[in-house]
Design an enzyme around this catalytic site. Structure first.
Site, PDB file in Angstrom:
ATOM      1  N   LYS A 174       6.331   9.486  13.897  1.00 41.51           N
ATOM      2  CA  LYS A 174       5.279   8.702  13.241  1.00 41.51           C
ATOM      3  C   LYS A 174       4.421   7.959  14.268  1.00 41.51           C
ATOM      4  CE  LYS A 174       2.729   6.370  10.659  1.00 41.51           C
ATOM      5  NZ  LYS A 174       2.717   5.774   9.385  1.00 41.51           N
ATOM      6  N   ARG A 202     -11.758  25.537  21.354  1.00 49.08           N
ATOM      7  CA  ARG A 202     -10.522  24.744  21.522  1.00 49.08           C
ATOM      8  C   ARG A 202     -10.798  23.266  21.737  1.00 49.08           C
ATOM      9  NH1 ARG A 202      -9.866  29.596  23.317  1.00 49.08           N
ATOM     10  NH2 ARG A 202     -10.801  29.179  25.345  1.00 49.08           N
ATOM     11  N   ASP A 224       9.651  -7.275  -4.594  1.00 48.44           N
ATOM     12  CA  ASP A 224       8.702  -7.864  -3.649  1.00 48.44           C
ATOM     13  C   ASP A 224       8.878  -9.375  -3.652  1.00 48.44           C
ATOM     14  OD1 ASP A 224       5.889  -6.571  -2.324  1.00 48.44           O
ATOM     15  OD2 ASP A 224       6.032  -8.750  -2.403  1.00 48.44           O
ATOM     16  N   CYS A 283      -2.501   0.432  11.114  1.00 50.66           N
ATOM     17  CA  CYS A 283      -1.601   1.465  11.631  1.00 50.66           C
ATOM     18  C   CYS A 283      -1.984   1.898  13.035  1.00 50.66           C
ATOM     19  CB  CYS A 283      -1.646   2.673  10.697  1.00 50.66           C
ATOM     20  SG  CYS A 283      -1.453   2.204   8.979  1.00 50.66           S
ATOM     21  N   TYR A 289       0.810  -1.228   0.000  1.00 56.92           N
ATOM     22  CA  TYR A 289       0.000   0.000   0.000  1.00 56.92           C
ATOM     23  C   TYR A 289       0.842   1.275   0.000  1.00 56.92           C
ATOM     24  CZ  TYR A 289      -4.424  -2.422   0.438  1.00 56.92           C
ATOM     25  OH  TYR A 289      -5.529  -3.179   0.176  1.00 56.92           O
TER      26      TYR A 289
END
Ligand code: SAJ
Length: 419
Positions: free
Chosen positions: A216, A256, A33, A270, A13
């Site tokens: 990340k 806020r 791959d 993820c 992906y």
């Protein structure tokens, strides 16, 4: 420095769109791959994943001769590693990251490395993984020098530049998003920036490799914590008989406050994974991040209990019926709206649990897939008009098609608050 030939290891992906973007800028790209089927598909100018616009870009890149795929690495000027970083032991309380794919990729490219090459780790990785990758490369190539021992004078440049693109918007976000560039030295960062500037229009911001790794993980953990807050609110509101969707929209009028949306749980490859990379490194310190994972992971069970309650309410009010006469319809199976990706999907797992626990019929409405995986042979895929005839309705994903309709039923478990 010029990067005439670029190799991308891992054509999934992230790797395939990245390879295609370099090729679209007329760079010679060698995609590598281990999956022969993926390699063959790409070499035919086709794609083996679903991502808008990618098919056209790959087709053009392959037919114009800029992109080719292979199972064996070849010499290049820059190597980008974009392989998966899954968990090692799914059953333990704190899952550990599994760097086996990064190790295999490092060992595969080591024989073709030459002085002046740049190696970038793009895979989302625990802190320290880039240094570990450099060690694997150095162990395999004692004839070359690496940044840890030789600093700016090293033969090989190493950096971590995490991918941060949103599935479904990958082609646009690869170009537009800012990029975190974590070189092991300044020259490593400079080289990486030069490479990405081939197609990245966002800003390339430099830091060191460890901070880039943590950046990340921080982004995805932040989102996980925020979704956990919304999911916890939904459970509290259910108990207090308050509409959580109304509550959140009211609170979000504060200048806020920006609360995310509750749902059936957090899915994908993820956000439900990366926070564990922080927790497993610093279990004592990562209290909120750990709790958020547990809150989000517990949400599917809460939804399943709601479905059980709806079935027993239905049977109480329809005493002539038995459980096997009751049809349950599940709306949405993918891990988020408007995609066909069923992997790590809470909606799919909830549906599977309903199939296992319920003796009556279970049907699924999923406009983005035409066929169900073999593991769901007891589930029937139906269209929306057939789904609405069911007795119990379980809305699991807010696909755009579902937002256009509504279901007026007492026996409704709406995990996204659209009906
Ligand atoms: N979700 C909610 N409520 C919300 C938002 C999301 O329950 O308000 C759920 C979704 O339904 C889904 C899960 O969270 O099950 C994750 O979806 P997502 O859209 O938040 O994220 P992903 O996994 O598709 O992509 C994320 C992105 N990270 C951030 O937004 C911080 C993307 O930019 C990353 O590149 C990607 O992870 C990645 O590859 O790490």
């Amino acid at each position: 420095m010029s990067f005439e030939t670029i190799s991308v290891i891992g054509l999934g992906y992230i790797g395939l769109p990245t390879a295609a973007m370099f090729a679209s800028r007329k760079k010679k790209v060698i995609g590598v791959d281990v999956n022969q089927n993926a390699v063959d598909t790409i070499n035919r100018g086709e794609i083996h994943i679903v991502e808008p616009e990618l098919d056209m870009i790959v087709h053009a890149a392959v037919t114009e001769g800029y992109l080719k795929a292979t199972t064996t690495p070849e010499a290049a000027d820059a190597f980008l590693i974009a392989v998966p970083t899954p968990f090692k032991n799914n059953d333990s309380e704190i899952p550990e990251p599994d760097l086996a794919y990064i190790e295999a990729a490092s060992k595969a490219i080591a024989p073709v490395l030459k002085k002046g090459d740049l190696v970038i780790l793009e895979s989302t990785s625990p802190v320290g993984a880039t240094e570990q990758m450099a060690e694997w490369l150095a162990a395999a190539r004692t004839d070359l020098t690496f940044p840890k021992m030789h600093g700016e004078n090293s033969d090989i440049r190493i950096a971590h530049c995490p991918e941060r693109v949103l599935p479904g918007h990958v082609v646009r976000e690869l170009v537009e998003n800012d990029r975190v560039i974590g070189g092991m030295t300044s020259k490593c960062s400079e080289a990486a920036i030069e490479l990405y500037k081939n197609f990245v229009e966002g800003e390339c911001v430099t830091t060191n490799a460890r901070t880039a790794e943590m950046a990340k993980l921080t982004e995805n953990s932040c989102r996980d914590v925020q979704i956990a807050f919304a999911n916890e609110l939904s459970i509290i509101c259910d108990k207090l008989d308050i509409d959580v969707w109304e509550l959140i929209s009211l609170a979000n009028r504060h200048p806020r406050i920006n609360i995310l949306q509750p749902g059936p749980g957090v899915g994908g490859h993820c956000i439900a994974v990366d926070p564990w990379f922080i927790v497993s490194k610093t279990p004592e310190e990562a209290q909120i991040i750990h709790t958020a994972r547990k809150v989000n992971d517990a949400k599917p069970e809460w939804v399943i209990n709601k479905v059980k309650l709806a079935i027993s309410d239905f049977l109480l009010e329809n005493p002539t019926k038995a459980a096997q006469d009751v049809t349950v319809a599940c709306y949405g199976l993918s891990f988020k709206p408007d995609i066909d990706d069923l992997r790590e999907s809470p909606a799919l797992n909830i549906t599977k649990s309903i199939v296992n626990m319920h003796s009556g019929k279970v049907v699924a409405v999923e406009p983005n897939v035409s066929e169900l995986p073999i593991s769901l042979k007891d589930l029937t895929l139906v269209d929306f008009d057939t789904g609405v005839k069911a007795d119990i309705h379980v809305l699991l994903v807010d696909h755009k098609e579902f937002k256009l309709s509504t279901i007026d039923s007492k026996y409704l478990v709406d995990t996204k608050g659209i009906w």
